[in-house]
Design a protein around this motif. Structure first.
Motif, PDB file in Angstrom:
ATOM      1  N   PHE B  63       0.844  -1.203   0.000  1.00  0.00           N
ATOM      2  CA  PHE B  63       0.000   0.000   0.000  1.00  0.00           C
ATOM      3  C   PHE B  63       0.881   1.256   0.000  1.00  0.00           C
ATOM      4  O   PHE B  63       0.719   2.165  -0.825  1.00  0.00           O
ATOM      5  CB  PHE B  63      -0.911  -0.047   1.232  1.00  0.00           C
ATOM      6  N   ALA B  64       1.848   1.300   0.915  1.00  0.00           N
ATOM      7  CA  ALA B  64       2.721   2.467   1.024  1.00  0.00           C
ATOM      8  C   ALA B  64       3.584   2.631  -0.231  1.00  0.00           C
ATOM      9  O   ALA B  64       3.838   3.749  -0.687  1.00  0.00           O
ATOM     10  CB  ALA B  64       3.605   2.350   2.270  1.00  0.00           C
ATOM     11  N   THR B  65       4.014   1.503  -0.802  1.00  0.00           N
ATOM     12  CA  THR B  65       4.831   1.567  -2.022  1.00  0.00           C
ATOM     13  C   THR B  65       4.019   2.157  -3.174  1.00  0.00           C
ATOM     14  O   THR B  65       4.521   2.975  -3.948  1.00  0.00           O
ATOM     15  CB  THR B  65       5.334   0.159  -2.380  1.00  0.00           C
ATOM     16  N   VAL B 195       5.748  -1.381  -9.377  1.00  0.00           N
ATOM     17  CA  VAL B 195       6.095  -0.003  -9.014  1.00  0.00           C
ATOM     18  C   VAL B 195       7.538   0.296  -9.419  1.00  0.00           C
ATOM     19  O   VAL B 195       7.824   1.349 -10.002  1.00  0.00           O
ATOM     20  CB  VAL B 195       5.898   0.243  -7.498  1.00  0.00           C
ATOM     21  N   TRP B 196       8.435  -0.655  -9.127  1.00  0.00           N
ATOM     22  CA  TRP B 196       9.846  -0.462  -9.491  1.00  0.00           C
ATOM     23  C   TRP B 196       9.988  -0.263 -10.999  1.00  0.00           C
ATOM     24  O   TRP B 196      10.708   0.605 -11.473  1.00  0.00           O
ATOM     25  CB  TRP B 196      10.657  -1.677  -9.029  1.00  0.00           C
ATOM     26  N   ARG B 197       9.276  -1.100 -11.749  1.00  0.00           N
ATOM     27  CA  ARG B 197       9.328  -1.020 -13.210  1.00  0.00           C
ATOM     28  C   ARG B 197       8.845   0.348 -13.702  1.00  0.00           C
ATOM     29  O   ARG B 197       9.470   0.993 -14.540  1.00  0.00           O
ATOM     30  CB  ARG B 197       8.474  -2.145 -13.808  1.00  0.00           C
ATOM     31  N   MET B 234      -2.493   4.145 -11.743  1.00  0.00           N
ATOM     32  CA  MET B 234      -1.595   3.033 -11.418  1.00  0.00           C
ATOM     33  C   MET B 234      -1.433   2.900  -9.909  1.00  0.00           C
ATOM     34  O   MET B 234      -1.473   1.795  -9.359  1.00  0.00           O
ATOM     35  CB  MET B 234      -0.218   3.269 -12.051  1.00  0.00           C
ATOM     36  N   SER B 235      -1.241   4.030  -9.240  1.00  0.00           N
ATOM     37  CA  SER B 235      -1.071   4.016  -7.793  1.00  0.00           C
ATOM     38  C   SER B 235      -2.324   3.476  -7.109  1.00  0.00           C
ATOM     39  O   SER B 235      -2.244   2.645  -6.198  1.00  0.00           O
ATOM     40  CB  SER B 235      -0.766   5.436  -7.307  1.00  0.00           C
ATOM     41  N   GLY B 280      11.973   2.540   0.899  1.00  0.00           N
ATOM     42  CA  GLY B 280      11.570   3.328   2.061  1.00  0.00           C
ATOM     43  C   GLY B 280      10.160   3.059   2.570  1.00  0.00           C
ATOM     44  O   GLY B 280       9.979   2.705   3.732  1.00  0.00           O
ATOM     45  N   PRO B 281       9.147   3.190   1.715  1.00  0.00           N
ATOM     46  CA  PRO B 281       7.766   3.014   2.193  1.00  0.00           C
ATOM     47  C   PRO B 281       7.525   1.642   2.817  1.00  0.00           C
ATOM     48  O   PRO B 281       6.831   1.544   3.834  1.00  0.00           O
ATOM     49  CB  PRO B 281       6.940   3.189   0.925  1.00  0.00           C
TER      50      PRO B 281
END
Lengths: 253, 331
Positions: B63-65, B195-197, B234-235, B280-281
């Motif tokens: 969720f945070a990511t 998310v990284w992608r 996306m988020s 971090g998240p």
């Protein structure tokens, strides 16, 4: 409306009101293709407002803008840029926490249609590296390619901004006070740069430094209180009595 | 291009080019090593730690990511992300419990539902900037909260309870702790990778430029509203993926997950761990969930502890835990 035939960018009756105050009033402007055209005038004359209107960052209250024969009065700012009318800002406009290389790549990316791929690796952007490095070298920033833009001194930020703008290879460049806040050395360097890149392009610039204007510009439009006071080459304009009164004020020389 | 012709300068140039790439590569390598260790640790974790606890951490970490994709990389502070997290939980819980859907399909439904909500909320919100953007997202998420409070299928204050975990693809019994653990870990890794992608894609590069200087991005010809809306959807979708998974893990969907406090909590997790950093998240989420878990049974009110740590974070290490660590490594 009639515009001059060899004008690449024209405005007719351009007016911008802010709460009843006319910051720009009924301005007609023709920028001829291939020239360096200066907009000068005392503080508050509306130069930057005209700039914002031409690039659609502001919507004119009245008037029309024509670029290469196309009416762009209702076009959004990003689309104005896509048509080939690319501007700079009065405060240096870089992406501070991206490297110098990445700053330029962002611009190249748009032109190369590599903006929307969210599922692919950004290594895809490496194919832009050679072109980006060439642009960075052209503005004398080769040694700074890996630095964050925020770390650059002011004059070099402006150089980076010009490299980023040039990455789009726009036919028309608009510079809003490119020399503002610069030392003599930087002014010389940016002047040379502008002269160099102006070949084969049209440049419109707002500039306070009259030496730069007389040195660089083919045509000068003088604004005062939102209206056009005079237009011509630097000699004509600087000998105009009304201009001397409004612009140079107490100066007698 | 012609100004630098002597070989000395040319050598400096090429050295600078190489240095630029070398620096990026070495940081990327450290990230990869950490990722491998973390994944190995997560694979081994259920043998040492209570699995439901780690799964809860994983859901909040995802969720945070997802939230950080928007805040850290597009520079957009949404104060309504609970709507996507909690909304997806409701969709999934309902699909599994009432319609008898297979769990994976129900989770995907939740994520897509959250994405659609994100499309509507984002479409309205991206017209405003800064604090006004945050306010619009808050207002719209409160409206969504009210809808979930009133809609019959959510059972109001009771929530949807006793959500069956079911059989994954009709084959794997998710009631067995290790089965559901590895299923949740897989979802987390897929979401995290997504998310990284996105962040390390050409699109992510433009997003960061927009975050850095929106007007300049416009003047380069980017239609920034589309980019922002894309990031928002996306988020929201990945936040929904996290919420849906949580509904299966904890077998419940309640108003807590859609309430504005949850939107605040994800901001806190992200800032604590380090916004604009990949890990971090997740670290922030792990810390907050651990504290909540640890202090839940003690007399000390957990909100006070979390609050104190948050204040210390803002005062002493503003980049967050991972953000400060990266800064230390770069020196």
């Amino acid at each position: 409306m009639s515009t001059s035939a060899d004008a690449i960018l024209s405005a007719r009756g351009l007016t911008k009101e802010f709460f009843g105050f006319k910051a720009v009033n009924n301005v007609d402007l023709d920028v001829r293709e291939g020239t360096i055209h200066a907009l000068i005038g005392p503080n508050g004359a509306g130069k930057t407002t005209v700039f914002n209107l031409l690039t659609k960052f502001l919507t004119p209250t009245e008037g029309r803008i024509v670029f290469r024969g196309k009416d762009i009065t209702g076009v959004k700012p990003a689309d104005v840029a896509r048509l080939g009318l690319v501007r700079s800002f009065q405060i240096s406009a870089v992406f501070p926490h991206l490297t110098v290389l990445d700053n330029v790549r962002v611009a190249l990316q748009r032109k190369a249609h590599l903006g929307t791929q969210f599922w692919r690796s950004n290594r895809l952007l490496d194919r832009l590296n050679d072109e980006a490095h060439d642009l960075i070298e052209a503005v004398g920033l080769a040694a700074f390619a890996a630095h964050d833009a925020a770390e650059l001194p002011y004059g070099r930020k402006r150089a980076l901004e010009i490299a980023t703008t040039l990455a789009l290879d726009p036919p028309v460049l608009l510079f809003d006070e490119p020399m503002a806040g610069m030392g003599v050395e930087d002014i010389g360097r940016i002047s040379d740069l502008i002269r160099r890149i102006a070949k084969g392009r049209t440049v419109v610039m707002v500039e306070h430094n009259l030496n730069v204007v007389s040195d660089l510009c083919d045509r000068v439009t003088v604004l005062a209180r939102g209206e056009i006071l005079a237009e011509g080459d630097y000699e004509e304009v600087s000998s105009n009595a009304r201009v001397r009164e409004a612009y140079m004020g107490s100066e007698d020389g | 291009m012609s100004s630098l012709t002597d070989t000395g300068a040319a050598q400096v140039e090429s050295r600078e080019r190489q240095k630029a790439h070398a620096r990026q590569r070495s940081l990327a390598r450290i990230g990869l090593i950490i990722a491998v260790i973390a994944v190995a640790g997560l694979i081994a974790a259920p043998f040492f730690v209570y699995p439901v606890f780690i799964m809860t951490v994983l859901c909040f970490a995802l969720f945070a990511t997802a939230f950080n994709l928007l805040l850290g990389y597009a520079g957009l502070l949404s104060f309504g992300h609970a709507a996507f997290f909690g909304g997806a939980a409701y969709f999934t819980a309902h699909a599994v419990k009432v319609w008898g859907w297979e769990p994976l399909l129900a989770i995907l439904l939740g994520a897509v539902g959250a994405g659609l909500m994100g499309l509507v909320v984002g479409f309205v919100a991206i017209r405003r900037q800064g604090i006004y953007f945050a306010m619009v997202t808050l207002a719209l998420s409160q409206m969504i909260y009210f809808i979930f409070l009133q809609a019959p299928f959510t059972h109001g204050e009771d929530g949807i309870q006793g959500v069956p975990r079911g059989d994954l693809l009709g084959l794997v019994d998710l009631n067995r702790p290790l089965n559901i653990y590895y299923f949740v870990l897989l979802i987390f890794l897929v979401g995290f990778y997504a998310v990284w992608r996105i962040v390390h894609s050409p699109y992510g590069h433009v997003l960061q430029a927009i975050r850095e200087n929106e007007n300049r991005a416009i003047s380069l010809g980017y239609r920034v509203e589309r980019y922002k809306l894309g990031a928002f959807v996306m988020s929201a979708t990945i936040a929904g993926l996290a919420g849906s998974t949580k509904a299966i893990v904890l077998q419940i969907a309640t108003l807590t997950d859609v309430a504005w406090q949850m939107s605040g909590e994800v901001v806190l997790m992200t800032l604590l761990g380090g916004m604009g950093t990949i890990f971090g998240p997740a670290v922030g989420a792990a810390l907050v969930v651990t504290m909540q878990n640890y202090f839940a049974t003690s007399d000390v009110p957990v909100t006070v502890i979390v609050g104190v740590i948050f204040v210390l974070c803002v005062l002493l290490f503003r980049r967050g835990i991972v953000g400060e660590a990266i800064r230390f490594l770069k020196r």
